[in-house]
Structures are given as structure tokens and as C-alpha cells.
Design a protein around this motif. Structure first.
Motif, PDB file in Angstrom:
ATOM      1  N   SER A 238      29.399  41.950  48.490  1.00  0.00           N
ATOM      2  CA  SER A 238      30.745  41.550  48.920  1.00  0.00           C
ATOM      3  C   SER A 238      31.488  40.764  47.850  1.00  0.00           C
ATOM      4  CB  SER A 238      30.653  40.723  50.212  1.00  0.00           C
ATOM      5  OG  SER A 238      30.161  41.506  51.272  1.00  0.00           O
ATOM      6  N   HIS A 239      30.770  39.888  47.141  1.00  0.00           N
ATOM      7  CA  HIS A 239      31.438  39.032  46.161  1.00  0.00           C
ATOM      8  C   HIS A 239      32.088  39.855  45.047  1.00  0.00           C
ATOM      9  CE1 HIS A 239      27.623  39.812  44.114  1.00  0.00           C
ATOM     10  NE2 HIS A 239      28.220  39.478  42.990  1.00  0.00           N
ATOM     11  N   ARG A 240      31.530  41.046  44.753  1.00  0.00           N
ATOM     12  CA  ARG A 240      32.111  41.879  43.701  1.00  0.00           C
ATOM     13  C   ARG A 240      33.523  42.322  44.068  1.00  0.00           C
ATOM     14  NH1 ARG A 240      28.004  43.737  40.269  1.00  0.00           N
ATOM     15  NH2 ARG A 240      25.874  43.626  41.089  1.00  0.00           N
ATOM     16  N   VAL A 241      33.664  42.839  45.305  1.00  0.00           N
ATOM     17  CA  VAL A 241      34.966  43.321  45.735  1.00  0.00           C
ATOM     18  C   VAL A 241      35.939  42.162  45.902  1.00  0.00           C
ATOM     19  CG1 VAL A 241      36.205  44.569  47.541  1.00  0.00           C
ATOM     20  CG2 VAL A 241      33.934  45.334  46.833  1.00  0.00           C
ATOM     21  N   ILE A 242      35.464  41.062  46.442  1.00  0.00           N
ATOM     22  CA  ILE A 242      36.338  39.895  46.613  1.00  0.00           C
ATOM     23  C   ILE A 242      36.868  39.427  45.265  1.00  0.00           C
ATOM     24  CG2 ILE A 242      36.368  37.457  47.277  1.00  0.00           C
ATOM     25  CD1 ILE A 242      34.378  38.206  49.525  1.00  0.00           C
ATOM     26  N   SER A 243      36.019  39.417  44.249  1.00  0.00           N
ATOM     27  CA  SER A 243      36.437  38.993  42.911  1.00  0.00           C
ATOM     28  C   SER A 243      37.528  39.898  42.355  1.00  0.00           C
ATOM     29  CB  SER A 243      35.229  38.975  41.980  1.00  0.00           C
ATOM     30  OG  SER A 243      35.614  38.695  40.653  1.00  0.00           O
ATOM     31  N   VAL A 244      37.381  41.204  42.547  1.00  0.00           N
ATOM     32  CA  VAL A 244      38.388  42.141  42.055  1.00  0.00           C
ATOM     33  C   VAL A 244      39.704  41.965  42.809  1.00  0.00           C
ATOM     34  CG1 VAL A 244      38.987  44.582  41.925  1.00  0.00           C
ATOM     35  CG2 VAL A 244      36.722  43.834  41.224  1.00  0.00           C
ATOM     36  N   LEU A 245      39.634  41.765  44.120  1.00  0.00           N
ATOM     37  CA  LEU A 245      40.858  41.560  44.903  1.00  0.00           C
ATOM     38  C   LEU A 245      41.576  40.289  44.453  1.00  0.00           C
ATOM     39  CD1 LEU A 245      39.647  42.481  48.508  1.00  0.00           C
ATOM     40  CD2 LEU A 245      40.907  43.901  46.896  1.00  0.00           C
ATOM     41  N   GLN A 246      40.824  39.257  44.152  1.00  0.00           N
ATOM     42  CA  GLN A 246      41.453  38.009  43.709  1.00  0.00           C
ATOM     43  C   GLN A 246      42.131  38.175  42.346  1.00  0.00           C
ATOM     44  OE1 GLN A 246      37.996  35.481  44.077  1.00  0.00           O
ATOM     45  NE2 GLN A 246      38.642  34.678  46.068  1.00  0.00           N
ATOM     46  N   LYS A 247      41.525  38.968  41.467  1.00  0.00           N
ATOM     47  CA  LYS A 247      42.162  39.226  40.167  1.00  0.00           C
ATOM     48  C   LYS A 247      43.454  40.004  40.341  1.00  0.00           C
ATOM     49  CE  LYS A 247      37.994  39.111  37.287  1.00  0.00           C
ATOM     50  NZ  LYS A 247      37.104  39.877  36.383  1.00  0.00           N
ATOM     51  N   LEU A 248      43.443  40.953  41.275  1.00  0.00           N
ATOM     52  CA  LEU A 248      44.647  41.729  41.532  1.00  0.00           C
ATOM     53  C   LEU A 248      45.739  40.842  42.106  1.00  0.00           C
ATOM     54  CD1 LEU A 248      45.781  44.648  41.513  1.00  0.00           C
ATOM     55  CD2 LEU A 248      45.033  44.841  43.879  1.00  0.00           C
ATOM     56  N   ARG A 249      45.360  39.911  42.953  1.00  0.00           N
ATOM     57  CA  ARG A 249      46.334  38.975  43.508  1.00  0.00           C
ATOM     58  C   ARG A 249      46.926  38.077  42.424  1.00  0.00           C
ATOM     59  NH1 ARG A 249      46.740  33.745  43.332  1.00  0.00           N
ATOM     60  NH2 ARG A 249      44.581  33.396  43.957  1.00  0.00           N
ATOM     61  N   GLN A 250      46.133  37.750  41.403  1.00  0.00           N
ATOM     62  CA  GLN A 250      46.618  36.894  40.317  1.00  0.00           C
ATOM     63  C   GLN A 250      47.691  37.569  39.474  1.00  0.00           C
ATOM     64  OE1 GLN A 250      42.989  35.862  38.304  1.00  0.00           O
ATOM     65  NE2 GLN A 250      42.246  34.591  40.003  1.00  0.00           N
ATOM     66  N   LEU A 251      47.867  38.892  39.628  1.00  0.00           N
ATOM     67  CA  LEU A 251      48.931  39.606  38.921  1.00  0.00           C
ATOM     68  C   LEU A 251      50.225  39.597  39.711  1.00  0.00           C
ATOM     69  CD1 LEU A 251      46.887  42.726  37.709  1.00  0.00           C
ATOM     70  CD2 LEU A 251      47.567  40.735  36.365  1.00  0.00           C
ATOM     71  N   ASN A 252      50.406  38.555  40.537  1.00  0.00           N
ATOM     72  CA  ASN A 252      51.607  38.395  41.363  1.00  0.00           C
ATOM     73  C   ASN A 252      51.747  39.510  42.392  1.00  0.00           C
ATOM     74  OD1 ASN A 252      52.413  35.999  40.105  1.00  0.00           O
ATOM     75  ND2 ASN A 252      53.525  37.111  38.510  1.00  0.00           N
ATOM     76  N   ASN A 253      50.622  39.976  42.918  1.00  0.00           N
ATOM     77  CA  ASN A 253      50.640  40.955  43.996  1.00  0.00           C
ATOM     78  C   ASN A 253      50.273  40.282  45.311  1.00  0.00           C
ATOM     79  OD1 ASN A 253      51.211  43.464  42.524  1.00  0.00           O
ATOM     80  ND2 ASN A 253      49.224  43.121  41.564  1.00  0.00           N
ATOM     81  N   THR A 254      50.680  40.918  46.399  1.00  0.00           N
ATOM     82  CA  THR A 254      50.329  40.456  47.736  1.00  0.00           C
ATOM     83  C   THR A 254      49.307  41.418  48.312  1.00  0.00           C
ATOM     84  OG1 THR A 254      52.571  39.591  48.025  1.00  0.00           O
ATOM     85  CG2 THR A 254      51.224  39.857  50.016  1.00  0.00           C
ATOM     86  N   LEU A 255      48.159  40.907  48.739  1.00  0.00           N
ATOM     87  CA  LEU A 255      47.108  41.745  49.297  1.00  0.00           C
ATOM     88  C   LEU A 255      46.948  41.429  50.772  1.00  0.00           C
ATOM     89  CD1 LEU A 255      46.450  41.809  46.166  1.00  0.00           C
ATOM     90  CD2 LEU A 255      44.100  42.257  46.867  1.00  0.00           C
ATOM     91  N   LEU A 256      47.148  42.440  51.598  1.00  0.00           N
ATOM     92  CA  LEU A 256      46.982  42.314  53.036  1.00  0.00           C
ATOM     93  C   LEU A 256      45.781  43.167  53.428  1.00  0.00           C
ATOM     94  CD1 LEU A 256      48.800  40.947  55.337  1.00  0.00           C
ATOM     95  CD2 LEU A 256      49.426  43.282  55.910  1.00  0.00           C
ATOM     96  N   ILE A 257      44.690  42.530  53.830  1.00  0.00           N
ATOM     97  CA  ILE A 257      43.469  43.280  54.148  1.00  0.00           C
ATOM     98  C   ILE A 257      43.167  43.154  55.635  1.00  0.00           C
ATOM     99  CG2 ILE A 257      42.516  43.047  51.827  1.00  0.00           C
ATOM    100  CD1 ILE A 257      40.666  40.861  52.861  1.00  0.00           C
ATOM    101  N   VAL A 258      42.940  44.296  56.269  1.00  0.00           N
ATOM    102  CA  VAL A 258      42.481  44.317  57.660  1.00  0.00           C
ATOM    103  C   VAL A 258      40.965  44.181  57.608  1.00  0.00           C
ATOM    104  CG1 VAL A 258      42.336  45.675  59.765  1.00  0.00           C
ATOM    105  CG2 VAL A 258      44.419  45.738  58.384  1.00  0.00           C
ATOM    106  N   GLU A 259      40.426  43.111  58.145  1.00  0.00           N
ATOM    107  CA  GLU A 259      39.010  42.800  57.932  1.00  0.00           C
ATOM    108  C   GLU A 259      38.336  42.200  59.163  1.00  0.00           C
ATOM    109  OE1 GLU A 259      36.395  43.122  56.509  1.00  0.00           O
ATOM    110  OE2 GLU A 259      36.942  44.060  54.622  1.00  0.00           O
ATOM    111  N   HIS A 260      37.024  42.454  59.242  1.00  0.00           N
ATOM    112  CA  HIS A 260      36.150  41.808  60.223  1.00  0.00           C
ATOM    113  C   HIS A 260      35.068  40.977  59.538  1.00  0.00           C
ATOM    114  CE1 HIS A 260      37.895  44.095  63.449  1.00  0.00           C
ATOM    115  NE2 HIS A 260      37.554  45.242  62.912  1.00  0.00           N
ATOM    116  N   ASP A 261      34.848  41.220  58.245  1.00  0.00           N
ATOM    117  CA  ASP A 261      33.735  40.598  57.544  1.00  0.00           C
ATOM    118  C   ASP A 261      34.026  39.122  57.279  1.00  0.00           C
ATOM    119  OD1 ASP A 261      32.395  39.883  54.716  1.00  0.00           O
ATOM    120  OD2 ASP A 261      31.164  41.360  55.769  1.00  0.00           O
TER     121      ASP A 261
END
Length: 872
Positions: free
Chosen positions: A454-477
Motif C-alpha cells: 500500500s505504501h508504494r501507491v500512496i507515495s506515488v499519489l502524494q507525489k502526483l498531488r505535489q504537482l498541484n493536482n487534486t486527487l479524489l480517491i474512492v476508498e475503503h482501505d
């Protein structure tokens, strides 16, 4: 219902939030939200609470619609028909990109040609460009480089010849239907006076000794001698003029004949002229081998695409296999392309001693090293035009490595990938777009992931967010929810009992929110002893010996029967290879009493199959999916519903039969415009297809006459909009219907509308729908159910529904084997088979087997570590 209008006197909202007011899409109850931009936002809630309605059907749909407004008139012509989401106001929404879980599960095949990891990640497209620009063709028979020639390249070769060598510049005559005498006459008129016929040189001014009438111009070659020169002194201008004349007169062909013996290392072909031994060099502006005369296609991107006629192997059509018409099981690797799926011209193009197929057989870590070596060998003038392509390939390879997929090969077909691998490969393509100020809407990026990944995907999502993007994830985890900067919870329950904003704020505030179901499971104390004894003892076993499918390392596996057996391990450890690609086909073949060899399925032997009567694989796909397929038809509910409507007084008065209430029948009462789908697809050519409600029936599927017929104050379209939970009391007095509806409730699908199109269901919902169809199995004897992640898409509070179903099946005497990552379900297992320890070539071993307590006690098991972390 309250309508929210902009308050002209209010102070302007900051531009750092998406303002959402009065949203009423599907079950959303006029909700208001301020969604912060440039943050990682988790949308959570119980299954069916409205998460998808908010994330995809509202925010993504509106972001897509507004982006289309900026496009050309040819695209904008459809916007007048494209409905806005049912909301009072949505402001500051950026352009949106989405990745739905169900689309990542679809089969992208065409005539048996299956997609690969390289295609799904987008890398293959850029590799085609790279091989087009930098690839070198080598003749597979002669092992010499092939390239289009020019006068300048031939002159360069001449300058490499030893000094004092005599040579002739010639060209072959394109004869057409002319006779030899006609050809000679034309050559004389051009001032040419020498030809070579039948390995003899003749002067045209003399009478030829060969009988002109007997010379077949179609079967015999005519070489015209343009110039006779020596390498003692080289006149560049004269040579170039002769070569240009040769290439022009012969449609791109030229021949150099060296009249002296050459070393054995020469690439020339021995050629006899009279009594003299010469060497011949053939040149062409086309691509062909000068020694064996084999022709090759000009490299272009489609040449390396097995979905294109330009690149596909002509024998297998790009599938890589040859199938006997009598049986699909007799399929074998295509002997012409050796399973590469590409034609010989594509396979003849190499970069650094590898063609594109051989490169795709390497693990991604090795491709990264290959790319580095290639870049280091480029000069500055070569590197500049290739820079964009090399950057795209490098970034995508890096992202795959970062996501823990470095063990994959680009040629791995999609069907051999696990669900976690598919999800992360799709993420790679999506996240490599390098867009900024964009809204990314993702459906369960944790899907198919082991807790250790899980930490791998979370790390990539956080890097993408740092590029001034908004990430909306539908999640249960829980790990993804805890990583979010903002959490939005919908609920409190499913269907019409949901659709409200239960919570919006930070994780700290959520943990103290008493109204939040998600807060309850995040705060739940999971301390307690893990199961050390199975709930049911296994007296019978199925044994696989020496399984070697994909990365399985000749393992022998014992599966208990009449127990809940769970196969665990990180993504890529070999779970799908073991269950779906080895155990299932072997059992199916043996139970059907067909002739087979275990070796064909990557296994030495199988024993114990005689202890079961049937094996059923419940995967994440549904056969026959189309926009008219709905849960009510899949479980044969719709036949009974149509019969009920046909017995109403109004239907009898109009002489309507059950068939009139079918939207699958041309003779029924379906809408003639959308043909019963309720939707119209618009092909935008350069963009993804656009789907919108049918303007004729407004998404109701039926003609107006059918909608006037009502049962208990609802027409048939309104009945199909009911969720399973709502339909159960509605059909009181219909025991057969209620029994099937209860099966859906029992597998946690009570929130599902009866008429929701099956292609829009998630993979987990598809699997649970199949499970519901098999729940009434009391009459079945000794059935083995194989499932892949049945908890996918379920809120943790809903997992008990699935466990109750499993207990029902086990009590009835059946057996269950699961591939699963969910720790709550793993904790309930009677027997665990943990594979690993790592993924790919470093996986495929049995790490540990036993009860949850025994697995948790193992020092190197990732599953054991995750169990300890959560439950101790």
C-alpha cells in the motif's frame, strides 16, 4: 426540497476549493461540500452510500463536460445534449481524469489478440517510436545490417576498397513486357554501350552472340554498365552522377561489380563474368538484403504493433498462438513468430542487440538498465530529437519500479496479471500524464494490493498531488484513508438510507466523529488472539505436485477441503498462477473427463480431485456483458417482474404480454432510439466515447405506453431503479422473487439497483453477483468454489456479509479457496497458504502454511507481519 442559489451579498469563496452546492445525483440528498484543491481527498462510506455518485457521476462528469467546452466545434456540437449533473452549483472545478475500477477489469482483446503490460502502461507506444527512429535492421539469415542506400552511401563504400581495384557501376533493367531487342535499342539511344547477360559482358555496338529471340527478359537479368573505374583516383562528382543515374533508371536499384579478388571478410557476393571471378554489391533505396535478396518493411510505429495488419504475424493474426479448429485447448505457440505476435520485418529491427519482442521479455528493472546504456551511447545530435520519447519511457519505467512492479515483463499478457498488477499498471498510464492543476478521480487504488504494497501507491499519489493536482480517491482501505489530507464520508447507510454527508474534514476530526461508520472501524480495538485452530477439521485434501506455471518454483501445495482456505502473498507472488491458471483448469479438465496431461498446465500431478463433484471459478468478469445486462436479468428476476406487470389490469386491458416489458426484444416496448439501454454513446474520435441519457426516453429504456402501466404505484422503469433492499419489501407476497433478492442482500449487494448496467459494476460486485447465483446450493454435492478477492469494493463493516455466505456454503458441505489481501477475511481463514517471499522471479515459493496464528508467528511472512500489526 431546498434550492441553493449563489448569495450575491456573500464574500467570494477562495479559489482553493471546489464549491459543490445542492447535488442530487442518484441517491445524493441535496448535499453541499467545499472540496479543497491540491490535496489528497478520500471519499469513504459503506457500499452504496453515494461515493461513486459524488466522485464520478458529479465531479468527474462536470469536469469532463467543462473541458469539452474548450474544444473544437466538431466536439462541442454534442454539448447541448450533454446533461449537467443535477446540482445547483459547482464552481472552480479543474479538468478531470478518471480511472474506474471496473474498466481496469475489462478484457481488451481483439480476435484473440490480448493486451500486455507494456500496452496498458503506455510504454509500448513509446518503444515503437524509439525502434522506428533508432532501430537497425539485420537480415536474420545473413546477419548483416540492412539500410536504404543512396549515392553518397555507395560512394563511402567505394572509398573503403583497396587502392588500384577496378570496378563497374551498373544497374538492373526493369524490363516490363519489352523484348531484348527493344531494350537494347533504347539503351543505344541513351548512349550506353555495355550490358552483362548470362554472366557475359557485351558491347551493344557489336552483334550479340546470344540469340535475342531466345532471351527471356522476365527470367534473366540484364545489367547495364554505366561506368568503368578504378580506385587509383576517385572522382567523387563522376561517381555520384553515375550512381544517381543508376538509381533513377532502375527505380532505386544500383549494382557495383568489383573486378578484382577481395578478402573473405567482404560482404560482396561472388559473381562470374566470363572467366573472371568478381564480387557484386547490390544497393537499393528500398530495404532488402544484398546477399539473400530478402525484403524488409520500412520501420514505422505500426510495424511494431501486433494489433495492426502492418505488424501482426500473418500466420497467427497477432495472437501468438495457432489453435486447432477442433479444440481451443489444443492451442500452441505460433511456429512462425515463436509467440512474438509480430511479423519478420518487425523482428528484424534491433537496438543494442535486442528486437522489441526480446526487450519485452526482460524484467522492467533490466529494461531500465538497457535504456540507460542506450542513452549513454548517443551523441548530442542523436539524443536531442529522441529526448521526449526517452523521457516518457524512463518516467514510466521508473513509476512501475516505484510501484513495486519491476519484476514484470512488458510482454506479460493482461490475463496473466493479478488484479493488483492490473490496477497499478493502469495507474502508471494515468499518472504518467504529468498534468498539473488537474482533478484525478480514482476508484479504489488499493484494489488488489497486499497491505505490504500500500505504501508504494500512496507515495506515488502524494507525489502526483505535489504537482498541484487534486486527487479524489474512492476508498475503503484504512491506510489510504489515514494518508488523506481531507476525508469525505457519505452515508450513513446504503441506497436511499445514504446520500448524506456524514463527515467532511481531517483524519483527527473523523476519529472523534460518533456518527461516522468509518470512524468506528478505524477506532476499533483489534486486539485479540488470532485463530490457532481451524473452525472445521479437514479430512480430505487436493494436492498439486511440482507446480511451475509462470513464476511458481516447482512447489507442492496441499489444499484442504470443507474449510475456508485463503491463499495470500504480495502482488505478483504467484497466487493467480496457482489458483486460476493451474488448479482450476486442471480440476475442470479432470472432472470433465477430457484427455489431458498435468504437464500442459505447468504441474507434475494432481490428486484428490475425486473428492469433489464440481469446481466453480468466480472471477471478476461477467459473461455476456452489454448495456442491457442488469442484475435482475442475471439472476432471472426480470422474468418474474415482467410477468407481474403483465398481470396488472391496465396491461390486460391493452393486451400486453411479459415480452412487451422486455428491453432486450425488438418486438417489446423498448425505446426505439436507445434500443433499451437508456443511454446514447457518442464517438468523439480523438477522445473517449461520451455516454449520455437517451433524449427520447430520458434514460427510462421504455416507450411511454409501457411506463403508464403501474404495479403498486410504480412503473417498470421505477421498479428497476429500486435497490435490492428496497425491492425486498416492495415484492411482498412474491416468495420466489424475495428468495433471490435475499441472496443479493446476503452477499452485501443490498444497495445495488435492480436495473444498474452490469458493465458499470466493479470487479468485486461482479464476483459477489456470481456468488449470489450459487448460494442456493443445498442440492449440490461437494462443490469447490475458487474466488479472487471477494471483498473488493466492500466497506470493512460489510465484510461480515461475505463471511456469513461462506459459512453457509461450508456448512452445506462445500469447499472454498480464495486469493485475498483483506486482513479481516484472512483472519477468519481455517487454513492459509502464504506465497512469496517477494514478487516475480523472487516469489513463487511457499513461505508458510497454517492457521492465522501460525502465519503471524512466521518471521519473514509479509502477511504474518500485517496480521501482527493490525491484530496485536
Amino acid at each position: 426540497m431546498t434550492t441553493h442559489l449563489p448569495d450575491e451579498t456573500a464574500s467570494p469563496l477562495p479559489s482553493s476549493v471546489i464549491q459543490v452546492r445542492g447535488v442530487r445525483v442518484h441517491n445524493l440528498k441535496n448535499i453541499d461540500l467545499d472540496i479543497p484543491l491540491n490535496q489528497l481527498i478520500a471519499v469513504c462510506g459503506v457500499s452504496g452510500s453515494g461515493k461513486t455518485s459524488l466522485a464520478f457521476d458529479t465531479l468527474y462528469a462536470e469536469g469532463q463536460r467543462r473541458y469539452l467546452e474548450t474544444l473544437s466545434p466538431s466536439a462541442r456540437q454534442y454539448l447541448n445534449q450533454l446533461p449537467k449533473p443535477d446540482a445547483d452549483q459547482i464552481t472552480q472545478i479543474p479538468p478531470a481524469i478518471a480511472l474506474r475500477q471496473n474498466t481496469s477489469q475489462r478484457h481488451f482483446t481483439s480476435r484473440g489478440r490480448e493486451s500486455t503490460a507494456g500496452i496498458e502502461s503506455g510504454i509500448q507506444h513509446y518503444l515503437r517510436l524509439l525502434f522506428t527512429a533508432s532501430g537497425q535492421i539485420f537480415c536474420p539469415d545473413c546477419q548483416i545490417p540492412i539500410s536504404p542506400q543512396s549515392p553518397e552511401s555507395v560512394l563511402a563504400l567505394i572509398k573503403t576498397l583497396p587502392a588500384g581495384i577496378r570496378y563497374q557501376i551498373c544497374y538492373p533493367v526493369t524490363t516490363g513486357e519489352q523484348s531484348l531487342s527493344e531494350i537494347i535499342q533504347e539503351l543505344k539511344q541513351q548512349g550506353l554501350n555495355r550490358v552483362i547477360l548470362h554472366h557475359e559482358e557485351y558491347q551493344l555496338a557489336d552483334d550479340l552472340t546470344v540469340p535475342l529471340s531466345e532471351f527471356d527478359t522476365e527470367q534473366n537479368e540484364i545489367l547495364v554498365v554505366l561506368d568503368r573505374l578504378t580506385t587509383r583516383s576517385i572522382d567523387d562528382q563522376r561517381i555520384l552522377e553515375s550512381l544517381e543515374f543508376a538509381f533513377t533508371e532502375s527505380s532505386g536499384q544500383a549494382t557495383l561489380i568489383v573486378m578484382e579478388p577481395l578478402s573473405e571478410q567482404t560482404t560482396g557476393t561472388p559473381f562470374q563474368i566470363g572467366q573472371q571471378q568478381s564480387f557484386r554489391f547490390d544497393f537499393s533505396t528500398d530495404l532488402f538484403c544484398p546477399q539473400c535478396r530478402r525484403e524488409f518493411a520500412q520501420p514505422e510505429p505500426q510495424l511494431f504493433n501486433f494489433f495492426s495488419p502492418s505488424g501482426a504475424c500473418s500466420h497467427c493474426g497477432g495472437s501468438g498462438i495457432i489453435t486447432e479448429s477442433s479444440s481451443i485447448s489444443s492451442a500452441e505457440s505460433c511456429p512462425h513468430c515463436q509467440g512474438s505476435r509480430l511479423n519478420p520485418s518487425a523482428l528484424a529491427v534491433f537496438i543494442h542487440e535486442l528486437n522489441i519482442h526480446q526487450l519485452g521479455l526482460l524484467p522492467i528493472q533490466q529494461i531500465t538498465a538497457w535504456l540507460k546504456q542506450f542513452k549513454e551511447g548517443l551523441g548530442s545530435t542523436e539524443a536531442q530529437p529522441l529526448a521526449p520519447v526517452l523521457r516518457e519511457i524512463g518516467e514510466r519505467l521508473s513509476l512501475l519500479n516505484e510501484l513495486g512492479l519491476g519484476y514484470l515483463t512488458l510482454n506479460r499478457t493482461r490475463s496473466t496479471l493479478s488484479s493488483g498488477e492490473i490496477q497499478r499498471t493502469a495507474l502508471t498510464s494515468l499518472l504518467s500524464s504529468n498534468l498539473v492543476n488537474t482533478l484525478y478521480v480514482l476508484d479504489e487504488p488499493s484494489s488488489g494490493l497486499h497491505p505490504a504494497d500500500s505504501h508504494r501507491v500512496i507515495s506515488v499519489l502524494q507525489k502526483l498531488r505535489q504537482l498541484n493536482n487534486t486527487l479524489l480517491i474512492v476508498e475503503h482501505d484504512a491506510a489510504f484513508i489515514r494518508a488523506a489530507e481531507q476525508i469525505i464520508e457519505l452515508g450513513p447507510e446504503a441506497g436511499k438510507a445514504g446520500g448524506e454527508v456524514v463527515f467532511s474534514g481531517s483524519l483527527e476530526a473523523l476519529m472523534s466523529c460518533d456518527r461516522s461508520p468509518t470512524s468506528r472501524f478505524l477506532n476499533a480495538a483489534e486486539i485479540g488472539s488470532l485463530k490457532s485452530e481451524p473452525d472445521r477439521q479437514a479430512s480430505e485434501w487436493i494436492t498439486l505436485t511440482d507446480a511451475t506455471q509462470n513464476n511458481l518454483q516447482s512447489i507442492t501445495v496441499k489444499f484442504p477441503l470443507r474449510q475456508l482456505c485463503v491463499v495470500t502473498g504480495i502482488s505478483g507472488s504467484g497466487k493467480s498462477s496457482l489458483i486460476e491458471q493451474t488448479l482450476f483448469p486442471l480440476l475442470a479438465a479432470q472432472l470433465s473427463e477430457t484427455q489431458f496431461s498435468p504437464i500442459d498446465y505447468g504441474c507434475q500431478s494432481l490428486s484428490g480431485a475425486d473428492q469433489i463433484d464440481e469446481v466453480i471459478l468466480l472471477d471478476h468478469s461477467l459473461t455476456g456483458q452489454n448495456p442491457r445486462s442488469i442484475p435482475a436479468t442475471y439472476l432471472n428476476l426480470f422474468d418474474e417482474i415482467r410477468s407481474i406487470f403483465a398481470t396488472t389490469p391496465d396491461a390486460r386491458l391493452r393486451n400486453l404480454s411479459p415480452g412487451h416489458f422486455s428491453f432486450n426484444s425488438k418486438s417489446g416496448g423498448r425505446c426505439p432510439v436507445c434500443k433499451g439501454t437508456g443511454k446514447i454513446e457518442i464517438d468523439l474520435q480523438f477522445l473517449a466515447d461520451l455516454t449520455m441519457d437517451c433524449q427520447e426516453c430520458h434514460g427510462k429504456r421504455y416507450q411511454r405506453e409501457l411506463l403508464e402501466i403501474k404495479y403498486r404505484k410504480l412503473n417498470i422503469a421505477e421498479v428497476l431503479e429500486l435497490t435490492v433492499d428496497e425491492a425486498f419489501p416492495f415484492f411482498r407476497g412474491q416468495p420466489a422473487l424475495q428468495r433471490k433478492l435475499k441472496q443479493l442482500k446476503d452477499v452485501g449487494l443490498g444497495y445495488l439497483p435492480l436495473g444498474q448496467p452490469l458493465p458499470t459494476l466493479s470487479g468485486g460486485e461482479c464476483q459477489r453477483l456470481k456468488l449470489a447465483a450459487y448460494l442456493n446450493t443445498s442440492s449440490r454435492n461437494k462443490t469447490l468454489f475458487l474466488m479472487n478477492e471477494p471483498t473488493r469494493g466492500l466497506h470493512p463493516l460489510d465484510i461480515q456479509y461475505v463471511l456469513n455466505c461462506f459459512n453457509y456454503l461450508l456448512t452445506a458441505g462445500h469447499s472454498i479457496i480464495l486469493n485475498e489481501h483483506n486482513l479481516d477475511l484472512i483472519r477468519a481463514a481455517d487454513h492459509i497458504i502464504d506465497l512469496g517471499p517477494e514478487a516475480g522471479a523472487e516469489g513463487g515459493h511457499i513461505v508458510v502454511t497454517g492457521t492465522p496464528a501460525e502465519v503471524a508467528a512466521h518471521p519473514t511472512s509479509y502477511t504474518g507481519q500485517a496480521l501482527n500489526q493490525k491484530f496485536s
